[in-house]
Scaffold this active site. Sequence first.
Site, PDB file in Angstrom:
ATOM      1  CB  SER A  87      -0.934   0.066   1.138  1.00 32.54           C
ATOM      2  OG  SER A  87      -1.936  -0.799   1.112  1.00 32.54           O
ATOM      3  CE  LYS A 135      -3.981   0.761  -0.890  1.00 31.38           C
ATOM      4  NZ  LYS A 135      -4.394   0.202   0.308  1.00 31.38           N
ATOM      5  CB  VAL A 158      -0.140  -5.837   4.074  1.00 30.72           C
ATOM      6  CG1 VAL A 158      -1.344  -5.461   4.678  1.00 30.72           C
ATOM      7  CG2 VAL A 158      -0.035  -6.026   2.726  1.00 30.72           C
ATOM      8  CE1 TYR A 212      -5.059   1.756   4.060  1.00 34.37           C
ATOM      9  CE2 TYR A 212      -3.585   0.820   5.800  1.00 34.37           C
ATOM     10  CZ  TYR A 212      -3.952   1.144   4.478  1.00 34.37           C
ATOM     11  OH  TYR A 212      -3.304   0.775   3.453  1.00 34.37           O
ATOM     12  CE1 TYR A 215      -3.869  -1.263  -4.628  1.00 31.49           C
ATOM     13  CE2 TYR A 215      -4.589  -3.663  -4.477  1.00 31.49           C
ATOM     14  CZ  TYR A 215      -4.284  -2.581  -3.969  1.00 31.49           C
ATOM     15  OH  TYR A 215      -4.170  -2.576  -2.451  1.00 31.49           O
TER      16      TYR A 215
HETATM   17  O1  DON Z   1      -4.334  -5.158  -1.762  1.00 26.75           O
HETATM   18  C1  DON Z   1      -3.838  -5.558  -0.624  1.00 26.75           C
HETATM   19  O2  DON Z   1      -4.678  -5.964  -0.042  1.00 26.75           O
HETATM   20  C2  DON Z   1      -2.599  -5.148  -0.473  1.00 26.75           C
HETATM   21  N1  DON Z   1      -1.706  -5.640  -2.076  1.00 26.75           N
HETATM   22  C3  DON Z   1      -2.029  -4.016  -0.204  1.00 26.75           C
HETATM   23  C4  DON Z   1      -2.617  -3.817   1.463  1.00 26.75           C
HETATM   24  C5  DON Z   1      -1.793  -3.037   2.039  1.00 26.75           C
HETATM   25  O3  DON Z   1      -0.793  -2.692   2.019  1.00 26.75           O
HETATM   26  C6  DON Z   1      -2.531  -2.374   3.500  1.00 26.75           C
HETATM   27  N2  DON Z   1      -1.578  -1.835   4.248  1.00 26.75           N
HETATM   28  N3  DON Z   1      -1.485  -1.473   5.383  1.00 26.75           N
END
Ligand code: DON
Length: 328
Positions: free
Chosen positions: A78, A81, A274, A256, A204
């Site tokens: 993320s 983003k 993540v 978030y 994405y």
């Molecule tokens: O879309 C997803 O679930 C992961 N590629 C990225 C989510 C993410 O990094 C949330 N962050 N803390």
Amino acid sequence: MLTVGPRVANGRLADTGFVSALVTEAHHRYRAIAEGKNADYIPALASVPEDLFGISVIDTSGAGFCAGDSDVSFTLQSVSKPFVFALICQVIGEDEARQRLGVNSTGQPFNSVIAVERTSEGLSNPMVNAGAISATSLAPGATADDKWQFIREQLSRFAGRELHLNEDVYRSETAANAHNEGLAGLLRAYDRIYCDPLEATDIYTRQCSLAVTTRDLAVMAATLANGGVNPLTHDRVIDAIHCQHVLAVMVTAGLYENSGDWLYETGLPGKSGVSGAMIAVVPGKCGLASFAPPLDESGNSVKGQLALRFLSERLGLNLFASMPAAAG
Ligand code: DON
């Protein structure tokens, strides 16, 4: 008539020896913390060694300060983003980007479906998965491959070197992507996805699977701190005006549902991923980055939050801090 032009932060970091010592201290302080758990909904992330821990800071003159595993590669997730949002602002303008993606925080977890359904227009913001998949769908290009190449090349300009896909993570995430595909389908029902939903989800997922180091991330963050010019390559990646819009959305939504706690503690725009990646941006001064895989319940790196908070406090980076004007 007296006119006063816009003012921008132009403060400087503390001297280099002090910054270097504090980055080393942040690493020493938190490296033994054993709380948190690797993300496991993407199987390839579950097996990343839990004790990896790197910190990097790059200032707007290009000087770098690193500690620990700052050259170990991990995936952007993320943290991609805000940079993709920046690129979309650059391509379609900040007003249209706001209209098509939304910029208000959702107060919801990163992968929330409620984030889409909470307004009649299906708008969220580009820091949560829904708004981020919408943002990616706005990438220029006639084909999915053109869009992907645009994103990869432009994210590489932020980092100042060519970024490549981590194929293992991409495959693993693709095989476990039903939730994001569902989000993209829902966005389509609201007319908030601007190309084929499955193609947008795939691009994405690729942007999330780009391999970086904390040093790369600190350069990327420092580019947002430096009016859109990469402080190492001197390449203008985006116009200065877009940095402030991207940072505004990071402030309210970068962590978030924990964005308020983060801001209360650091006073800085931040973004987590993540993989255990984190960045914080200090306009006019520097970009900070960390990597430590174990996450808290909201999906934010435990050690990363502690280390960046420590650096914000000790380096005096909090954007809301002030001193009384000198008397007389
Ligand atoms: O879309 C997803 O679930 C992961 N590629 C990225 C989510 C993410 O990094 C949330 N962050 N803390």
